[in-house]
Motif scaffolding. Structure first.
Motif, PDB file in Angstrom:
ATOM      1  N   VAL B  25      38.628  41.348  45.065  1.00  0.00           N
ATOM      2  CA  VAL B  25      38.722  40.729  43.739  1.00  0.00           C
ATOM      3  C   VAL B  25      38.711  41.838  42.699  1.00  0.00           C
ATOM      4  N   ASP B  27      38.163  42.489  38.820  1.00  0.00           N
ATOM      5  CA  ASP B  27      37.585  41.822  37.646  1.00  0.00           C
ATOM      6  C   ASP B  27      37.622  42.790  36.471  1.00  0.00           C
ATOM      7  N   ALA B  81      42.142  37.720  42.694  1.00  0.00           N
ATOM      8  CA  ALA B  81      41.628  37.756  44.065  1.00  0.00           C
ATOM      9  C   ALA B  81      42.756  37.617  45.060  1.00  0.00           C
TER      10      ALA B  81
ATOM     11  N   PHE D  14      35.555  33.917  40.715  1.00  0.00           N
ATOM     12  CA  PHE D  14      36.967  34.036  40.350  1.00  0.00           C
ATOM     13  C   PHE D  14      37.687  32.700  40.504  1.00  0.00           C
TER      14      PHE D  14
END
Lengths: 362, 362, 362, 362
Positions: B25, B27, B81, D14
């Motif tokens: 993921v 971010d 993701a 997410f």
């Protein structure tokens, strides 16, 4: 925009060479550790300039003042801050570089990064002087590690074409490290040190400088320290060590030597020594999968020659936008390696303390 | 206890070799970037096993599924993701190592770290398989960098005693990198590649493995990226690159070569090329004071030989507390270097994206 | 074990009430901002004790010394550190509490947390005195925000049963805030201030203390600041504000008042005021989805009564393991709210600077 | 630009409401904890929509798939990832809001933040749907806490003008919490629940929505958890709780009630109960100096009415730059409070796990 070493026990370094003071804050050491100020001064002394012909003749009063985090010399668990006042500043020496960045120094890159507002005097926030608070708090970290049976030490492995004998990666002992830890310009072989000293003196005489490398060992680190993926020992130690100016390379265990090795040569065979799992060799430098395996850590670090040399160099004039020439004046180290060694050891100690602090048992 | 690359734009890698899926993921990527899935597959293909005699014959379906952060193929600014399902698992191959850690693998250190609860099958969370999501999200980072004029690329510089020609650190161009970026086992010289391939084949034939090193270049990175002290490019890139298993060393510019250099040789003289400040040489690998100076980044990374070899090895039996022997079965890469290259490039791309994301202008 | 406010622009606060000094480091403010020392002193003065009957009669010399990060009064982009020397310490006043934790103070919890090694004198690292460096660096943040058109200000909204009139959440102006920002014990209504002062004086006379709440507004914050999920304005501001001792609650916009509201009452209807999107009401306090919407931020913060009261209280003796009685001596604020106000404003300013610093445009 | 809850044990959330899947990664839970999937489903069920007239009639299949970090249902110490596939999406319902932001929703602020690239369908990354993975990983955290004797639980304290009885802050027991933890729309008093249900039904009938508040308790948390300054329980829990959409206020212990209290009323007198230090009252909600004192944690959280109401509202048209009207279609919760409760409990559990993970003993 993060002068912070560590994720769990965080050390923030601050200051500029010609500002009022430099310092660092560790947030936060574990509580209950007795800190011996003499041992801190020993490390400061190893880093301090002006002690022999290989170093700059500047005189820095590098005695840290601890502002917080200690009561009766014992860590309270609160942030531990220390500062070192700047003195002996000769700002006028730097006037001629204000718009003429020194080749291979941070000057040009920093000027772009900070829109020209960075303090250029003495290298400002990029000065090697910031390794003084790093060394001071590293000395605190070393004592906490030491109380847990962990010893960090190192020596100058090479300068120019002269080399010390490397550590025995399997059998290196805390006593050997502790002996080196008391010396300025630590070397195992006095002959090697003499040869290096000669190379440095020659460089100085020529108005030049010279590079080198150091080797660090850590003994007593238990197996199981470090975390997978991005928080392995190599990730965290390398990130911390590059905090020391002039560092340009790092390797663990056999490092770049692995390129020409076979797995059958490189693999460390395992056995029980009593109840303890050990390896017959230590090509991995005590780290597999980013995690300590109980063998000594072996780390080598390369440093470039000090970019401040007395010879005339080509630069640019950022004001006139013309090519220009520059001769750097002032007093500079012909070889930063001996003085960088305790700072690198400090960075390693801080990184390990951070990693140990993270391994929580619920 | 942080499988996170980056401080500002953070990429968390997760998964275990024999679990349901691996993934990552980010971010978060900046919003508004078109992501080309084909370019991601190109990178996945460079990393995938089973393509030639130098790699393991395992067959991995390495097509990432993007779960979030994209709308119509454009980044939304929300966390991005991606997962990759595991398949072709032959767990039984690993039964005989449950209590007998493989030499130079993470097995023993991880067992201590996690109290024996870590998933040992296929290396678990330490598996090289986790470089697949790293490569996938790195391919996203590469495209964002590319849209900003920045190109990351690399080649296998050496395997055993065979070496490719190094990059020209001053004149390397994006076109050369982009060509290499499409290839499996990227090399500049086809003769060098042939020689390396031969060394790998020999190692495989002997049930052995072999180490190597890669060289990465980044062109188009503007001056002024990176921060002082602990967030310089070297700190952040090294921390990210050690995420790739088997990496044991990293150097920037001349790296360990600086040891034997004088300042007068090592300093990069500066001049104006039109309005742009450039250096006549690039010993610093594009980085001074931790900050980019506008020259190409030059990074070299050393990888140890794959520890999984077919030869019988000494180990310990953690159950019986006796010394033991181990022969590793299963299919393994005799040389991980060609497949690790795109993963290392991905780590560099993620580190640079993180650093660029941090340089805020208020 | 992290005295750090912020993720992108990080402020570390350190020190203990009776140690050599307290301080803070901001890593790092953006470069190029002129910092007016007088404005910092104004904030320090608002926080300082000893000014009127509502505050403790201790005399603290709260003039910060800036050690780094400034050159000619302009931020360099390097970490900005400031310290304040401790003085006027009367350690003997605290001797009788060493093993008898003060009810509702940090004493007992801190003793467990730090194994009894924490410095208990004057509250140590938990002392309200640490809001002095917070206020100093907050004053730096306020000036950087102000240069970007953003004004933070506040007033004492209530003490005991006396209340000031609340801000007009739609029409509050920077001028009103700037007026309040110069005052000690800021109130909009002088009648309200008089009533509160009277309640505080009564509490003091009774050897008691009294709680209260403050209201903060931020005007000029552009829409689009803050990030989803865990880095919204509410997440970051609340985390920062709870740094101030005695804070026990925070609400944004109508906060707890929303409990009894309908959506049709609570929703802020939108319209164009020229080219600017505005809301007719501001129940959301300028924040939707964690992100600023261009309306003023409205924040209310509750503070408990100072736990240091002169009345005899029940405690335990950690040494004898017996119940005990305690009478706290020394000089203490009967109401901390007026002095906490500038510290809370500082925390809000630091949080917003951190959030703005994170919104990068690639 | 950080959808990460926690600093030590980090949970990244997410996904977008109408993307392929939503999920979360915890980096990393401690190894060796057995995780019961049924208990996770219980929490998912409490959060799931469509169960009674107070909730939206959308049907979400909220069964998380765990991708990593578990072997035979036991945590491995590696990152734990879970995803939930999206389904039952009716994107066409949202077409009319693309350029017409919904009042009091994230739409406008997010559009500015992400330059219009954010996924507006169903609220995108701001959707309440992201509380599903939060709840799932929170359920993992709860089980780890529970294995250490710590129980997190809560109830709906108020909706509109109807209120449940509050927890007894001194005597609340794990059994009571565990009973509430199994219910949808947890309330202590069934009469109160009935009254709240009636208020919600009325709001729904009117095309309106209604706000409310919840109360959380934590029992069994030992004294000494949390850190001074910026990592106290209040800092970390508040930051985590504001991750849940619609939360607009939080208070600990007596919170805003402290405003009108005297120190003599507010201070919690201490005594020994056997060997355990306890307080006769619990106005501080179990936290002093940011650190747990061994009493139950008491937390109250305010939530605004769902901004999605069926009534016509004023908005702007970002495309035409004109004022406009909007009627929100689709299925929406008239009151989010019952479904938000388990998500808020999850956020509290994740925050506490993070804090406990940080308290390392060297």
């Amino acid at each position: 925009m993060s002068s912070v070493i560590g994720s769990h026990i965080k050390t923030t370094v601050f200051g500029e060479s010609h500002g009022p003071a430099i310092g660092a804050v560790m947030d936060a050491p574990p509580a209950g550790y007795k800190i011996d100020f003499e041992q801190i001064l020993t490390q400061m002394h190893r880093r301090a300039p002006g002690k022999d012909p290989t170093a700059t003749s500047r005189n820095e009063a590098d005695t840290p003042e601890f502002l917080s985090g200690l009561k009766d010399g014992i860590t309270t668990g609160a942030p531990l801050a220390a500062i070192i006042r700047n003195s002996d500043q000769r700002s006028k020496n730097y006037d001629n570089i204000a718009f003429r960045p020194r080749p291979s120094h941070a000057d040009f890159a920093a000027s772009v990064r900070f829109g020209g507002f960075n303090d250029i005097r003495g290298g400002g926030n990029f000065s090697g002087r910031l390794t003084a608070p790093l060394t001071a708090l590293g000395a605190v970290a070393r004592q906490i590690l030491s109380a847990n049976g962990i010893t960090v030490g190192g020596h100058v492995l090479g300068v120019g074409h002269s080399f010390d004998m490397p550590f025995d990666p399997v059998n290196i002992k805390a006593d050997e490290l502790n002996k080196l830890n008391k010396e300025y310009f630590s070397c195992i072989s006095s002959d090697a040190k003499e040869a290096m000293t000669k190379e440095i003196a020659e460089a100085k005489q020529n108005g030049d400088s010279i590079g080198g490398e150091v080797e660090i060992a850590v003994v007593g680190l238990p197996a199981g320290i470090g975390s997978p993926t991005a928080r392995g020992i190599e990730n965290v130690v390398s990130s911390a060590v590059f905090t020391v100016p002039a560092v340009k390379g790092i390797e663990f265990g056999d490092g770049f030597g692995f390129t020409s090795m076979k797995g059958s040569e490189a693999n460390d065979q395992m056995y029980y020594d009593g109840d303890t799992v050990k390896c017959r060799t230590n090509h991995n430098g005590g780290i597999t999968g980013g995690i300590s395996n109980g063998m000594p850590l072996i780390i080598r670090v390369a440093l470039k020659p000090t970019p401040s040399i007395a010879l005339e160099q080509e630069t640019v004039n950022l004001s006139t936008k013309q090519n220009d020439k520059l001769t750097i004046e002032g007093r500079h180290d012909p070889c930063i390696v001996p003085r960088a060694l305790p700072a690198i050891e400090a960075a390693v100690a801080l990184a390990l303390l951070d990693l140990i602090g993270e391994v929580t048992k619920l």
